[in-house]
Design a protein around this motif. Structure first.
Motif, PDB file in Angstrom:
ATOM      1  N   PHE A  57      33.255 -76.330  22.839  1.00 37.61           N
ATOM      2  CA  PHE A  57      34.326 -76.820  21.968  1.00 37.61           C
ATOM      3  C   PHE A  57      35.654 -76.480  22.643  1.00 37.61           C
ATOM      4  O   PHE A  57      36.085 -75.329  22.638  1.00 37.61           O
ATOM      5  N   GLY A  58      36.295 -77.451  23.220  1.00 37.97           N
ATOM      6  CA  GLY A  58      37.551 -77.221  23.912  1.00 37.97           C
ATOM      7  C   GLY A  58      37.536 -77.855  25.282  1.00 37.97           C
ATOM      8  O   GLY A  58      36.570 -77.718  26.039  1.00 37.97           O
ATOM      9  N   GLY A  59      38.599 -78.579  25.626  1.00 34.47           N
ATOM     10  CA  GLY A  59      38.691 -79.212  26.929  1.00 34.47           C
ATOM     11  C   GLY A  59      39.395 -78.319  27.922  1.00 34.47           C
ATOM     12  O   GLY A  59      39.650 -77.145  27.678  1.00 34.47           O
TER      13      GLY A  59
ATOM     14  N   GLN B 177      21.244 -71.562  21.128  1.00 33.54           N
ATOM     15  CA  GLN B 177      22.378 -72.440  21.410  1.00 33.54           C
ATOM     16  C   GLN B 177      23.577 -71.553  21.756  1.00 33.54           C
ATOM     17  O   GLN B 177      24.072 -70.812  20.903  1.00 33.54           O
ATOM     18  N   ILE B 178      24.017 -71.597  22.997  1.00 38.98           N
ATOM     19  CA  ILE B 178      25.202 -70.837  23.408  1.00 38.98           C
ATOM     20  C   ILE B 178      26.433 -71.674  23.096  1.00 38.98           C
ATOM     21  O   ILE B 178      26.574 -72.801  23.582  1.00 38.98           O
ATOM     22  N   VAL B 179      27.302 -71.132  22.256  1.00 40.22           N
ATOM     23  CA  VAL B 179      28.504 -71.852  21.844  1.00 40.22           C
ATOM     24  C   VAL B 179      29.686 -71.313  22.636  1.00 40.22           C
ATOM     25  O   VAL B 179      30.004 -70.129  22.583  1.00 40.22           O
ATOM     26  N   LEU B 180      30.314 -72.198  23.381  1.00 34.47           N
ATOM     27  CA  LEU B 180      31.460 -71.849  24.214  1.00 34.47           C
ATOM     28  C   LEU B 180      32.711 -72.403  23.534  1.00 34.47           C
ATOM     29  O   LEU B 180      33.021 -73.591  23.643  1.00 34.47           O
ATOM     30  N   ALA B 181      33.414 -71.547  22.798  1.00 39.06           N
ATOM     31  CA  ALA B 181      34.588 -71.993  22.028  1.00 39.06           C
ATOM     32  C   ALA B 181      35.845 -71.484  22.713  1.00 39.06           C
ATOM     33  O   ALA B 181      36.403 -70.450  22.345  1.00 39.06           O
ATOM     34  N   CYS B 182      36.285 -72.196  23.733  1.00 43.52           N
ATOM     35  CA  CYS B 182      37.472 -71.781  24.471  1.00 43.52           C
ATOM     36  C   CYS B 182      37.935 -72.923  25.356  1.00 43.52           C
ATOM     37  O   CYS B 182      37.199 -73.886  25.608  1.00 43.52           O
TER      38      CYS B 182
ATOM     39  N   HIS C  81      26.486 -79.836  26.247  1.00 46.84           N
ATOM     40  CA  HIS C  81      27.131 -80.823  25.376  1.00 46.84           C
ATOM     41  C   HIS C  81      28.608 -80.467  25.271  1.00 46.84           C
ATOM     42  O   HIS C  81      28.956 -79.322  24.932  1.00 46.84           O
ATOM     43  N   HIS C  82      29.457 -81.431  25.549  1.00 44.52           N
ATOM     44  CA  HIS C  82      30.902 -81.203  25.417  1.00 44.52           C
ATOM     45  C   HIS C  82      31.399 -81.922  24.171  1.00 44.52           C
ATOM     46  O   HIS C  82      31.375 -83.146  24.096  1.00 44.52           O
ATOM     47  N   ARG C  83      31.856 -81.154  23.175  1.00 46.84           N
ATOM     48  CA  ARG C  83      32.311 -81.731  21.908  1.00 46.84           C
ATOM     49  C   ARG C  83      33.829 -81.929  21.870  1.00 46.84           C
ATOM     50  O   ARG C  83      34.333 -82.552  20.946  1.00 46.84           O
ATOM     51  N   GLY C  84      34.561 -81.348  22.817  1.00 49.45           N
ATOM     52  CA  GLY C  84      36.022 -81.426  22.737  1.00 49.45           C
ATOM     53  C   GLY C  84      36.553 -80.453  21.699  1.00 49.45           C
ATOM     54  O   GLY C  84      35.804 -79.679  21.086  1.00 49.45           O
ATOM     55  N   TRP C  85      37.882 -80.484  21.510  1.00 49.31           N
ATOM     56  CA  TRP C  85      38.489 -79.548  20.578  1.00 49.31           C
ATOM     57  C   TRP C  85      38.142 -79.912  19.139  1.00 49.31           C
ATOM     58  O   TRP C  85      38.331 -81.062  18.698  1.00 49.31           O
TER      59      TRP C  85
ATOM     60  N   ASP D  26      31.879 -74.781  11.984  1.00 51.50           N
ATOM     61  CA  ASP D  26      31.074 -75.606  11.083  1.00 51.50           C
ATOM     62  C   ASP D  26      30.041 -76.449  11.841  1.00 51.50           C
ATOM     63  O   ASP D  26      29.231 -77.134  11.223  1.00 51.50           O
ATOM     64  N   GLU D  27      30.083 -76.422  13.160  1.00 54.39           N
ATOM     65  CA  GLU D  27      29.261 -77.312  13.974  1.00 54.39           C
ATOM     66  C   GLU D  27      28.105 -76.600  14.661  1.00 54.39           C
ATOM     67  O   GLU D  27      27.460 -77.162  15.534  1.00 54.39           O
TER      68      GLU D  27
END
Length: 420
Positions: free
Chosen positions: A286-288, A251-256, A307-311, A317-318
């Motif tokens: 995570f982040g728009g 799972q690649i997490v893009l937090a920006c 998957h777009h989770r938004g901010w 934790d996700e």
């Protein structure tokens, strides 16, 4: 006496302690109380200093004073009602005269310039010691920037050397301050960001009363309320479910923020490359931002699950149990998310050419630096990072705690006063 430009909002000090004899009053100058990494760092530093018994105030150059974001024991004032640079500088100069802080600290370019100018307009006998803090790699962001931004940086290159001391967010930023801004090397200190301060179980994070520790070996795992063991070393706030390796996919997490500087389309390209190599992969954002539509379209075209989770404030934790955090920025002054991911027990990857990220990753231990932004190099780095167990990284994480970062800042403030 000059009237304040906006109503003061104050929380009474809690648990006051004796302050250092040279240092009593500390003024911060920042754009606003929230909205970015610098604002979070400033809030954390202010709260920690107030807890030590210092008198702390903050002047905001743009935002309003929102009590919900104002640390306990800190008084806030806004210059938002002042129109124009001259008016804001004059108002800040009046605040310096009225309150007479021992030191004044600004973060980010515009507050730095306003503070340096306001202090320069004061007689030397009443001028506080002035510290400015640069939070980004300026030179990498100049190509294609607006004329107003280039003028602002041009002024900074002439007057940053007026500061009594300069705080850099990372060693590459410090090097640029010497080479491009003419700041003396002996007047620069790299102070690590309090990057783990928002994690659960930390004094400023959510769930302040719960501390989650991962215990290795025969350690007894005894943890204090601050999230540190008896040796003072910070513990990893890890869910414990992560599985190193790629057997369960990645799972690649893009937090920006999905903006040009962050180059989020590279995450889709890297995922497509991993899929071509036979790895099950998905991207979670995570982040728009304005590039969301472009990222979604690229994912559809490349047949990549996105998957777009938004901010999400506590994005760490996700994670899934097979997560690797990816920061694809073209430049970073530091990269808080890389430390946050490690503190949550997950590896991360960043592009080596972003420069400042080198302070936020220990290659081969907490994550990997990709040789370039090419999808093949990113995929290689993600595969290497996925195998990392993230064992025994607590001593490294400890330097990014609120206690460690705040204490380092306090020592810099005191040494600047002692040098006067």
């Amino acid at each position: 006496m000059t009237q304040p430009t906006s109503p003061d909002t104050t929380h009474p000090p809690v648990n006051p302690k004796p302050a250092h004899p040279l240092l009593r009053r500390i003024l911060f100058v920042i754009p606003s109380l929230h909205g970015g990494g610098a604002e979070f760092v400033a809030r954390t530093w202010m709260g920690w200093l107030a807890d030590q018994g210092y008198e702390v105030r903050v002047v905001l150059t743009a935002g309003d004073v929102e009590p919900g974001y104002l640390p306990e024991g800190v008084e806030g004032r806004s210059l938002a009602g002042q129109h124009g640079h001259v008016a804001k500088t004059a108002a800040l100069r009046r605040s310096l005269i009225d309150w007479q802080p021992d030191v004044a600290v600004a973060l980010q370019v515009y507050p730095n310039l306003v503070l340096l100018t306001a202090a320069r307009l004061l007689p030397a006998r009443v001028r506080p010691r002035v510290l400015v803090s640069e939070r980004n790699l300026v030179s990498l962001g100049l190509p294609g920037s607006s004329l107003a931004h280039r003028v602002k940086i041009g002024i900074a290159k002439r007057i940053y050397r007026w500061a009594d001391h300069v705080i850099a967010i990372s060693h590459p930023v410090a090097a640029e301050l010497v080479s491009a801004f003419g700041v003396r090397g002996d007047r620069i200190t790299v102070v690590a960001n309090p990057a783990t301060a928002k994690l659960r179980g930390t004094p400023r994070g959510p769930g302040r009363t719960s501390v989650h520790a991962r215990v290795d070996g025969d350690g007894d795992g005894a943890v204090t309320e601050s999230g540190a063991d008896r040796t003072g070393t910070a513990t990893i706030v890890a869910p414990g479910a992560r599985r190193p390796g790629t057997a369960n996919g990645i799972q690649i997490v893009l937090a920006c923020r999905l903006v040009e500087q962050k180059r989020p389309l590279l995450a889709i390209a890297a995922a497509a490359e991993l899929a071509r190599r036979g790895v099950a992969v998905e991207v979670v954002s995570f982040g728009g931002g304005p590039l969301l539509g472009d990222v979604q379209a690229a994912a559809r075209q490349a047949d990549v699950i996105f998957h777009h989770r938004g901010w999400v404030e506590t994005w760490f934790d996700e994670f899934g149990d097979n997560a690797v955090a990816l920061l694809t920025s073209s430049r970073e002054g530091f990269g808080n998310v890389l430390v946050e991911a490690a503190a949550a027990g997950y590896p991360s990857v960043a592009v080596s050419g972003a420069l400042g990220v080198a302070d936020a990753i220990v290659p081969g231990i907490t994550g990997e630096l990709a040789l370039s932004a090419r999808p093949a190099d990113l995929a290689d780095a993600i595969l290497r990072a996925a195998e990392l167990p993230l064992d025994h990284i607590e001593p490294w994480l400890a330097r990014f705690s609120e206690q460690s970062s705040g204490a380092d800042l306090e020592r810099v403030l005191i040494s600047t006063l002692e040098r006067a």
